[in-house]
Design a protein around this motif. Structure first.
Motif, PDB file in Angstrom:
ATOM      1  N   LYS A   3      34.090  36.565  42.155  1.00  0.00           N
ATOM      2  CA  LYS A   3      34.180  38.005  42.002  1.00  0.00           C
ATOM      3  C   LYS A   3      34.947  38.618  43.179  1.00  0.00           C
ATOM      4  O   LYS A   3      35.072  38.017  44.240  1.00  0.00           O
ATOM      5  CB  LYS A   3      32.771  38.617  41.927  1.00  0.00           C
ATOM      6  N   ARG A   4      35.437  39.814  42.988  1.00  0.00           N
ATOM      7  CA  ARG A   4      36.161  40.500  44.058  1.00  0.00           C
ATOM      8  C   ARG A   4      35.272  40.620  45.289  1.00  0.00           C
ATOM      9  O   ARG A   4      34.115  41.044  45.202  1.00  0.00           O
ATOM     10  CB  ARG A   4      36.602  41.887  43.583  1.00  0.00           C
ATOM     11  N   ASP A   5      35.804  40.188  46.440  1.00  0.00           N
ATOM     12  CA  ASP A   5      35.081  40.182  47.720  1.00  0.00           C
ATOM     13  C   ASP A   5      33.873  39.257  47.711  1.00  0.00           C
ATOM     14  O   ASP A   5      33.036  39.314  48.612  1.00  0.00           O
ATOM     15  CB  ASP A   5      34.641  41.598  48.108  1.00  0.00           C
ATOM     16  N   VAL A  27      31.295  39.323  45.722  1.00  0.00           N
ATOM     17  CA  VAL A  27      30.072  40.074  45.414  1.00  0.00           C
ATOM     18  C   VAL A  27      29.824  40.006  43.910  1.00  0.00           C
ATOM     19  O   VAL A  27      30.701  40.377  43.121  1.00  0.00           O
ATOM     20  CB  VAL A  27      30.196  41.542  45.858  1.00  0.00           C
ATOM     21  N   TRP A  28      28.643  39.572  43.494  1.00  0.00           N
ATOM     22  CA  TRP A  28      28.426  39.199  42.094  1.00  0.00           C
ATOM     23  C   TRP A  28      28.572  40.349  41.112  1.00  0.00           C
ATOM     24  O   TRP A  28      28.902  40.132  39.938  1.00  0.00           O
ATOM     25  CB  TRP A  28      27.076  38.506  41.913  1.00  0.00           C
ATOM     26  N   TRP A  29      28.344  41.586  41.531  1.00  0.00           N
ATOM     27  CA  TRP A  29      28.438  42.689  40.572  1.00  0.00           C
ATOM     28  C   TRP A  29      29.859  43.252  40.441  1.00  0.00           C
ATOM     29  O   TRP A  29      30.092  44.140  39.637  1.00  0.00           O
ATOM     30  CB  TRP A  29      27.451  43.804  40.926  1.00  0.00           C
ATOM     31  N   ASN A  30      30.792  42.739  41.219  1.00  0.00           N
ATOM     32  CA  ASN A  30      32.181  43.178  41.110  1.00  0.00           C
ATOM     33  C   ASN A  30      32.897  42.459  39.963  1.00  0.00           C
ATOM     34  O   ASN A  30      32.431  41.428  39.483  1.00  0.00           O
ATOM     35  CB  ASN A  30      32.925  42.898  42.421  1.00  0.00           C
ATOM     36  N   PRO A  31      34.063  42.969  39.550  1.00  0.00           N
ATOM     37  CA  PRO A  31      34.857  42.271  38.528  1.00  0.00           C
ATOM     38  C   PRO A  31      35.354  40.916  39.043  1.00  0.00           C
ATOM     39  O   PRO A  31      35.424  40.675  40.246  1.00  0.00           O
ATOM     40  CB  PRO A  31      36.038  43.223  38.277  1.00  0.00           C
ATOM     41  N   ASP A  45      36.535  40.057  32.388  1.00  0.00           N
ATOM     42  CA  ASP A  45      36.008  38.977  33.217  1.00  0.00           C
ATOM     43  C   ASP A  45      36.193  37.622  32.536  1.00  0.00           C
ATOM     44  O   ASP A  45      36.622  36.643  33.159  1.00  0.00           O
ATOM     45  CB  ASP A  45      34.528  39.205  33.505  1.00  0.00           C
ATOM     46  N   LYS A  83      34.715  45.365  29.789  1.00  0.00           N
ATOM     47  CA  LYS A  83      34.504  44.713  31.085  1.00  0.00           C
ATOM     48  C   LYS A  83      34.222  43.227  30.908  1.00  0.00           C
ATOM     49  O   LYS A  83      34.718  42.385  31.668  1.00  0.00           O
ATOM     50  CB  LYS A  83      33.352  45.394  31.827  1.00  0.00           C
ATOM     51  N   SER A  96      29.526  34.279  41.490  1.00  0.00           N
ATOM     52  CA  SER A  96      29.595  35.160  42.668  1.00  0.00           C
ATOM     53  C   SER A  96      30.850  34.944  43.496  1.00  0.00           C
ATOM     54  O   SER A  96      31.540  35.903  43.873  1.00  0.00           O
ATOM     55  CB  SER A  96      28.360  34.950  43.554  1.00  0.00           C
ATOM     56  N   ASP A 128      37.899  38.154  40.144  1.00  0.00           N
ATOM     57  CA  ASP A 128      39.182  38.170  40.838  1.00  0.00           C
ATOM     58  C   ASP A 128      39.998  36.968  40.349  1.00  0.00           C
ATOM     59  O   ASP A 128      39.670  35.816  40.677  1.00  0.00           O
ATOM     60  CB  ASP A 128      38.946  38.075  42.346  1.00  0.00           C
TER      61      ASP A 128
END
Length: 239
Positions: A212-214, A216-220, A11, A7, A209, A222
């Protein structure tokens, strides 16, 4: 560890392939964060492994941030993995953070850096950092807190908003920039919409942040967001 490393490499590659200049490796998923003395060896060793794998895979410059405010573990990881810098959220003075009272790490960290032969590792230090109250030093203006960071031998100063994803105000950015001869970066709330204006004032940004996808900081990460951000950043900087 293999899943975590995979992961991290995904990123990191998305950032670097999209045009970012470098990376910060940190344990942002370890919420709620521990104070420095409570952080286990498993955190430090895992970060060292991840950082070394990223260096081998990408070869991009990177730094280390061990949360919360663990300057000595960060320096150890940086030395072992070949990092160029560490980020320390409370380098001088003290504040009341989500974790409780957090004290500046400069005195111990500078001595430790010498002891492990890590003098080439720079310190990026926050001033008036996010996620806390600064009532302890409320009688001293932000400019004085910035001068403390510089006096305690930091190599760069970071301005932040109130929390992750919250932008520092232009007023605070300008105040910090006027108070120091060190390079200044903005470390929260930077987006494709404000990055050009921010870079017209300071030397660099730390961003996650909004990429990131959408958002949102905890997403992968983008990759499309990274590309759009870098394109917008180039409008505000000469690089």
């Amino acid at each position: 560890m293999d899943t975590i490393v995979d992961k991290a490499i995904f990123d990191a590659d998305a950032y670097i392939s999209g045009g970012m200049h470098g990376l910060i490796v940190e344990n942002h998923g370890d919420v709620p964060f521990l104070k420095p003395a409570e952080i286990g060896h498993e955190t430090t060793t895992a970060l060292a492994v991840i950082a070394d794998r990223l260096r081998s895979a990408l070869g991009a410059p990177f730094g280390i941030n061990v949360l919360a405010n663990a300057a000595l573990p960060a320096l150890a990881v940086a030395k072992a993995s070949g990092a160029a810098f560490v980020r320390v959220n409370q380098w001088a003075n003290a504040y009341v953070a989500n974790e409780g009272i957090v004290e500046g790490e400069a005195a111990r960290a500078l001595r430790y850096r010498v002891a492990i032969g890590a003098g080439d590792i720079s310190v990026f230090a926050d001033a008036h950092v996010k996620h806390g109250a600064h009532a302890i030093v409320a009688d001293r203006p932000i400019a004085e807190l910035v001068r403390d960071v510089e006096f305690f031998d930091a190599d760069a100063v970071i301005a932040t908003g109130q929390r992750t994803g919250d932008a520092a105000t232009f007023e605070e950015i300008d105040t910090i920039g006027a108070a120091t001869a060190l390079p200044v970066l903005v470390g929260s709330g930077v987006t494709r919409d404000n990055v050009a204006a921010i870079l017209s004032r300071i030397d660099g940004v730390i961003v996650a942040s909004s990429l990131k996808r959408d958002g949102v900081w905890w997403n992968p990460v983008d990759p499309e967001r990274v590309g759009a951000f870098v394109a917008a950043a180039k409008e505000g900087a000469d690089w």
